[in-house]
Design a protein around this motif. Structure first.
Motif, PDB file in Angstrom:
ATOM      1  N   THR A  26       0.834  -1.201   0.000  1.00  0.00           N
ATOM      2  CA  THR A  26       0.000   0.000   0.000  1.00  0.00           C
ATOM      3  C   THR A  26       0.868   1.250   0.000  1.00  0.00           C
ATOM      4  OG1 THR A  26      -1.722  -1.188   1.200  1.00  0.00           O
ATOM      5  CG2 THR A  26      -1.863   1.205   1.208  1.00  0.00           C
ATOM      6  N   SER A  27       1.954   1.228   0.763  1.00  0.00           N
ATOM      7  CA  SER A  27       2.870   2.374   0.791  1.00  0.00           C
ATOM      8  C   SER A  27       3.493   2.608  -0.582  1.00  0.00           C
ATOM      9  CB  SER A  27       3.970   2.149   1.828  1.00  0.00           C
ATOM     10  OG  SER A  27       3.424   2.027   3.108  1.00  0.00           O
ATOM     11  N   PHE A  28       3.948   1.515  -1.236  1.00  0.00           N
ATOM     12  CA  PHE A  28       4.533   1.662  -2.563  1.00  0.00           C
ATOM     13  C   PHE A  28       3.502   2.166  -3.575  1.00  0.00           C
ATOM     14  CE2 PHE A  28       8.016  -1.476  -1.429  1.00  0.00           C
ATOM     15  CZ  PHE A  28       8.998  -0.491  -1.398  1.00  0.00           C
ATOM     16  N   ALA A  29       2.277   1.670  -3.501  1.00  0.00           N
ATOM     17  CA  ALA A  29       1.234   2.115  -4.421  1.00  0.00           C
ATOM     18  C   ALA A  29       0.934   3.596  -4.218  1.00  0.00           C
ATOM     19  CB  ALA A  29      -0.030   1.284  -4.224  1.00  0.00           C
ATOM     20  N   THR A  30       0.897   4.031  -2.972  1.00  0.00           N
ATOM     21  CA  THR A  30       0.643   5.452  -2.686  1.00  0.00           C
ATOM     22  C   THR A  30       1.790   6.314  -3.199  1.00  0.00           C
ATOM     23  OG1 THR A  30      -0.621   4.818  -0.727  1.00  0.00           O
ATOM     24  CG2 THR A  30       0.127   7.099  -0.861  1.00  0.00           C
ATOM     25  N   MET A  31       3.027   5.892  -2.959  1.00  0.00           N
ATOM     26  CA  MET A  31       4.176   6.652  -3.458  1.00  0.00           C
ATOM     27  C   MET A  31       4.173   6.708  -4.984  1.00  0.00           C
ATOM     28  SD  MET A  31       7.345   5.746  -0.879  1.00  0.00           S
ATOM     29  CE  MET A  31       7.328   4.001  -1.212  1.00  0.00           C
ATOM     30  N   PHE A  32       3.838   5.586  -5.631  1.00  0.00           N
ATOM     31  CA  PHE A  32       3.767   5.556  -7.086  1.00  0.00           C
ATOM     32  C   PHE A  32       2.708   6.534  -7.593  1.00  0.00           C
ATOM     33  CE2 PHE A  32       1.953   3.920 -11.032  1.00  0.00           C
ATOM     34  CZ  PHE A  32       3.081   3.825 -11.821  1.00  0.00           C
ATOM     35  N   ALA A  33       1.544   6.530  -6.955  1.00  0.00           N
ATOM     36  CA  ALA A  33       0.458   7.416  -7.380  1.00  0.00           C
ATOM     37  C   ALA A  33       0.856   8.880  -7.208  1.00  0.00           C
ATOM     38  CB  ALA A  33      -0.806   7.109  -6.591  1.00  0.00           C
TER      39      ALA A  33
END
Length: 110
Positions: A26-33
């Motif tokens: 979830t952290s990686f997805a948020t950073m990617f977004a």
């Protein structure tokens, strides 16, 4: 408890590992977004979309791929469960046959 279930000590720690994996993803997805807010316009088969951030089509492609994998896994799992049920029935039939053969009295033809 099912007949074939295993009791493993420390199994509760697996739940924490799942929570940690979900948190990291979830952290990686948020950073990617947040790093990919540039608007893009998609064109496919003559249809164009409105300008949307880059991360939206990437997430949609990921979700579609994940859903396809889950669907394929579901069909594969069902096939294997049916095979396991058939093998259990076969095992029980063969076990009964072995038990019957063990109970046949031995006769000497002397």
């Amino acid at each position: 408890m099912p007949r074939y279930a295993l009791h493993l000590p420390g199994l509760q720690s697996v739940n924490w590992i799942n929570v940690l994996v979900v948190f990291v993803l979830t952290s990686f997805a948020t950073m990617f977004a947040l790093a990919n807010l540039t608007p893009v316009q998609l064109h496919f088969l003559g249809v164009s979309s409105a300008a949307i951030p880059v991360y939206i089509p990437v997430f949609i492609a990921f979700i579609l791929g994940f859903s396809g994998g889950v669907l394929a896994l579901t069909f594969s799992r069902r096939k294997h469960k049916l095979e396991i049920a058939w093998l259990r029935q076969e095992h029980e039939r063969l076990q009964r046959e072995v038990d019957n053969l063990r109970n046949i009295p031995l006769q000497d033809d002397v």
